[in-house]
Scaffold this motif. Structure first.
Motif, PDB file in Angstrom:
ATOM      1  N   PRO A  96     -48.558 110.092 -13.014  1.00 36.49           N
ATOM      2  CA  PRO A  96     -48.052 108.846 -12.435  1.00 36.49           C
ATOM      3  C   PRO A  96     -46.944 109.110 -11.414  1.00 36.49           C
ATOM      4  CG  PRO A  96     -47.240 109.110 -14.675  1.00 36.49           C
ATOM      5  CD  PRO A  96     -48.212 110.238 -14.425  1.00 36.49           C
ATOM      6  N   GLU A  97     -46.621 108.088 -10.649  1.00 34.06           N
ATOM      7  CA  GLU A  97     -45.598 108.205  -9.603  1.00 34.06           C
ATOM      8  C   GLU A  97     -44.281 108.758 -10.141  1.00 34.06           C
ATOM      9  OE1 GLU A  97     -45.356 107.724  -6.236  1.00 34.06           O
ATOM     10  OE2 GLU A  97     -47.526 107.563  -6.233  1.00 34.06           O
ATOM     11  N   ASN A  98     -43.886 108.342 -11.341  1.00 35.96           N
ATOM     12  CA  ASN A  98     -42.596 108.773 -11.861  1.00 35.96           C
ATOM     13  C   ASN A  98     -42.690 109.984 -12.804  1.00 35.96           C
ATOM     14  OD1 ASN A  98     -43.850 107.262 -13.799  1.00 35.96           O
ATOM     15  ND2 ASN A  98     -42.027 106.149 -14.421  1.00 35.96           N
ATOM     16  N   TYR A  99     -43.789 110.728 -12.710  1.00 30.80           N
ATOM     17  CA  TYR A  99     -43.890 111.992 -13.444  1.00 30.80           C
ATOM     18  C   TYR A  99     -42.814 112.927 -12.912  1.00 30.80           C
ATOM     19  CZ  TYR A  99     -45.682 116.480 -15.034  1.00 30.80           C
ATOM     20  OH  TYR A  99     -45.795 117.708 -15.622  1.00 30.80           O
ATOM     21  N   PRO A 100     -42.080 113.634 -13.726  1.00 27.06           N
ATOM     22  CA  PRO A 100     -42.225 113.876 -15.160  1.00 27.06           C
ATOM     23  C   PRO A 100     -41.439 112.934 -16.077  1.00 27.06           C
ATOM     24  CG  PRO A 100     -40.609 115.387 -14.293  1.00 27.06           C
ATOM     25  CD  PRO A 100     -41.078 114.546 -13.134  1.00 27.06           C
ATOM     26  N   LEU A 101     -40.854 111.883 -15.524  1.00 24.50           N
ATOM     27  CA  LEU A 101     -40.121 110.961 -16.394  1.00 24.50           C
ATOM     28  C   LEU A 101     -41.070 110.173 -17.292  1.00 24.50           C
ATOM     29  CD1 LEU A 101     -37.415 109.698 -13.892  1.00 24.50           C
ATOM     30  CD2 LEU A 101     -37.252 111.532 -15.594  1.00 24.50           C
ATOM     31  N   SER A 102     -42.291 109.959 -16.835  1.00 25.65           N
ATOM     32  CA  SER A 102     -43.333 109.310 -17.643  1.00 25.65           C
ATOM     33  C   SER A 102     -44.439 110.320 -17.914  1.00 25.65           C
ATOM     34  CB  SER A 102     -43.941 108.133 -16.884  1.00 25.65           C
ATOM     35  OG  SER A 102     -43.001 107.113 -16.755  1.00 25.65           O
ATOM     36  N   PRO A 103     -45.111 110.182 -19.052  1.00 23.12           N
ATOM     37  CA  PRO A 103     -46.160 111.149 -19.390  1.00 23.12           C
ATOM     38  C   PRO A 103     -47.381 111.027 -18.489  1.00 23.12           C
ATOM     39  CG  PRO A 103     -46.115 109.384 -21.004  1.00 23.12           C
ATOM     40  CD  PRO A 103     -44.949 109.165 -20.091  1.00 23.12           C
ATOM     41  N   MET A 104     -48.093 112.135 -18.380  1.00 26.21           N
ATOM     42  CA  MET A 104     -49.353 112.138 -17.646  1.00 26.21           C
ATOM     43  C   MET A 104     -50.378 111.323 -18.415  1.00 26.21           C
ATOM     44  SD  MET A 104     -50.180 116.127 -18.419  1.00 26.21           S
ATOM     45  CE  MET A 104     -48.465 116.568 -18.184  1.00 26.21           C
ATOM     46  N   LYS A 105     -51.403 110.885 -17.727  1.00 25.92           N
ATOM     47  CA  LYS A 105     -52.515 110.161 -18.344  1.00 25.92           C
ATOM     48  C   LYS A 105     -53.700 111.121 -18.398  1.00 25.92           C
ATOM     49  CE  LYS A 105     -50.029 106.416 -18.005  1.00 25.92           C
ATOM     50  NZ  LYS A 105     -49.057 106.231 -19.032  1.00 25.92           N
ATOM     51  N   ILE A 106     -54.281 111.266 -19.580  1.00 26.05           N
ATOM     52  CA  ILE A 106     -55.423 112.159 -19.746  1.00 26.05           C
ATOM     53  C   ILE A 106     -56.478 111.454 -20.588  1.00 26.05           C
ATOM     54  CG2 ILE A 106     -56.227 114.420 -20.549  1.00 26.05           C
ATOM     55  CD1 ILE A 106     -53.388 115.426 -20.367  1.00 26.05           C
ATOM     56  N   ASN A 116     -40.119 115.084  -7.825  1.00 26.35           N
ATOM     57  CA  ASN A 116     -41.348 115.093  -8.626  1.00 26.35           C
ATOM     58  C   ASN A 116     -42.513 115.712  -7.855  1.00 26.35           C
ATOM     59  OD1 ASN A 116     -41.821 112.901  -6.943  1.00 26.35           O
ATOM     60  ND2 ASN A 116     -42.484 111.544  -8.593  1.00 26.35           N
ATOM     61  N   THR A 117     -42.554 115.562  -6.537  1.00 25.91           N
ATOM     62  CA  THR A 117     -43.601 116.208  -5.738  1.00 25.91           C
ATOM     63  C   THR A 117     -43.449 117.724  -5.809  1.00 25.91           C
ATOM     64  OG1 THR A 117     -43.674 114.317  -4.243  1.00 25.91           O
ATOM     65  CG2 THR A 117     -44.601 116.381  -3.427  1.00 25.91           C
ATOM     66  N   ARG A 118     -42.225 118.199  -5.694  1.00 22.96           N
ATOM     67  CA  ARG A 118     -41.965 119.642  -5.794  1.00 22.96           C
ATOM     68  C   ARG A 118     -42.371 120.157  -7.179  1.00 22.96           C
ATOM     69  NH1 ARG A 118     -36.103 120.867  -4.027  1.00 22.96           N
ATOM     70  NH2 ARG A 118     -36.575 118.708  -3.673  1.00 22.96           N
ATOM     71  N   ARG A 119     -42.061 119.394  -8.203  1.00 21.98           N
ATOM     72  CA  ARG A 119     -42.410 119.788  -9.571  1.00 21.98           C
ATOM     73  C   ARG A 119     -43.934 119.911  -9.711  1.00 21.98           C
ATOM     74  NH1 ARG A 119     -40.639 118.440 -15.242  1.00 21.98           N
ATOM     75  NH2 ARG A 119     -42.508 118.866 -16.436  1.00 21.98           N
ATOM     76  N   LEU A 139     -62.322 116.399 -18.768  1.00 22.42           N
ATOM     77  CA  LEU A 139     -61.232 115.452 -18.899  1.00 22.42           C
ATOM     78  C   LEU A 139     -60.750 115.087 -17.501  1.00 22.42           C
ATOM     79  CD1 LEU A 139     -60.882 117.803 -21.259  1.00 22.42           C
ATOM     80  CD2 LEU A 139     -58.978 116.370 -21.886  1.00 22.42           C
ATOM     81  N   GLU A 140     -60.115 113.943 -17.424  1.00 20.19           N
ATOM     82  CA  GLU A 140     -59.499 113.501 -16.177  1.00 20.19           C
ATOM     83  C   GLU A 140     -57.998 113.415 -16.431  1.00 20.19           C
ATOM     84  OE1 GLU A 140     -59.791 109.633 -13.248  1.00 20.19           O
ATOM     85  OE2 GLU A 140     -61.396 110.026 -14.684  1.00 20.19           O
ATOM     86  N   LEU A 141     -57.203 114.013 -15.554  1.00 16.76           N
ATOM     87  CA  LEU A 141     -55.755 114.038 -15.704  1.00 16.76           C
ATOM     88  C   LEU A 141     -55.134 113.396 -14.471  1.00 16.76           C
ATOM     89  CD1 LEU A 141     -53.635 117.031 -16.896  1.00 16.76           C
ATOM     90  CD2 LEU A 141     -52.971 115.808 -14.854  1.00 16.76           C
ATOM     91  N   PHE A 142     -54.199 112.486 -14.708  1.00 17.43           N
ATOM     92  CA  PHE A 142     -53.518 111.819 -13.602  1.00 17.43           C
ATOM     93  C   PHE A 142     -52.019 111.838 -13.859  1.00 17.43           C
ATOM     94  CE2 PHE A 142     -51.730 108.125 -11.451  1.00 17.43           C
ATOM     95  CZ  PHE A 142     -52.134 108.403 -10.153  1.00 17.43           C
ATOM     96  N   PHE A 169     -52.996 115.030  -4.861  1.00 19.89           N
ATOM     97  CA  PHE A 169     -52.341 116.077  -5.639  1.00 19.89           C
ATOM     98  C   PHE A 169     -51.857 115.595  -7.007  1.00 19.89           C
ATOM     99  CE2 PHE A 169     -48.820 114.003  -3.612  1.00 19.89           C
ATOM    100  CZ  PHE A 169     -47.720 114.214  -4.428  1.00 19.89           C
ATOM    101  N   ARG A 170     -52.128 114.347  -7.358  1.00 22.06           N
ATOM    102  CA  ARG A 170     -51.766 113.820  -8.677  1.00 22.06           C
ATOM    103  C   ARG A 170     -52.967 113.658  -9.611  1.00 22.06           C
ATOM    104  NH1 ARG A 170     -46.825 111.739  -9.076  1.00 22.06           N
ATOM    105  NH2 ARG A 170     -45.606 111.507  -7.198  1.00 22.06           N
ATOM    106  N   HIS A 171     -54.151 113.942  -9.126  1.00 24.44           N
ATOM    107  CA  HIS A 171     -55.379 113.670  -9.866  1.00 24.44           C
ATOM    108  C   HIS A 171     -56.162 114.975 -10.039  1.00 24.44           C
ATOM    109  CE1 HIS A 171     -58.636 110.322 -10.324  1.00 24.44           C
ATOM    110  NE2 HIS A 171     -58.445 110.994 -11.420  1.00 24.44           N
TER     111      HIS A 171
END
Length: 150
Positions: free
Chosen positions: A59-69, A4-7, A54-57, A32-34
């Motif tokens: 999560p730790e398990n991205y891309p399995l979980s959606p981003m928060k915006i 997920n970090t590479r992604r 907008l603020e985009l975050f 690098f997640r915010h």
């Protein structure tokens, strides 16, 4: 390096090399997640001329979980509430790891061009949109002029 970090690095590098017209994405500090995002109001909409923050975050398990915006800039829109939360199915039930930051931001930009009062997050705004579209657009322009000018 975790997958997920590479992604995330791949996606943010691509965003820097191939920016999306009308959208600016800036990493927030050394996290690098915010990200801070600015979406320009699309032409020929009540949001034209506005610059929405907008603020985009991710999560730790991205891309399995959606981003928060969240919208930081107040906006009069049936699918965005006063807290900045966005009603967009790909940020919730229709999320898939195949989606990327760029595709989600393009969808939000499209939502500004085509609000959907039949699937609202703010029922009062949606009702206004359905009952008097011209007046709702006038209010949206007023909010844009008041809150989204820099």
């Amino acid at each position: 390096m975790e997958l997920n970090t590479r992604r995330i690095i791949t996606e943010t590098t691509r965003l820097a090399k191939e920016p999306i017209e009308g959208i600016t994405v800036t990493p927030r500090g050394d996290n690098f997640r915010h990200f801070d995002v600015i979406i320009e109001g699309p032409p020929q909409t009540p949001y034209e001329g506005g610059r929405f923050r907008l603020e985009l975050f991710l999560p730790e398990n991205y891309p399995l979980s959606p981003m928060k915006i969240l919208f930081s800039t107040p906006i009069y829109h049936p699918n965005i509430n006063r807290l900045g939360k966005i009603c967009l199915d790909i940020l919730d039930s229709k999320w898939t790891p195949a989606l990327r930051i760029s595709s989600v931001l393009l969808s939000i930009q499209q939502l500004l061009s085509s609000p959907n009062p039949d699937d609202p997050l703010d029922n009062t705004v949606a009702q206004h949109w359905r009952e008097n579209l011209e007046d709702a657009h006038k209010t949206a322009r007023e909010w844009t002029n008041k809150h989204a000018q820099e």
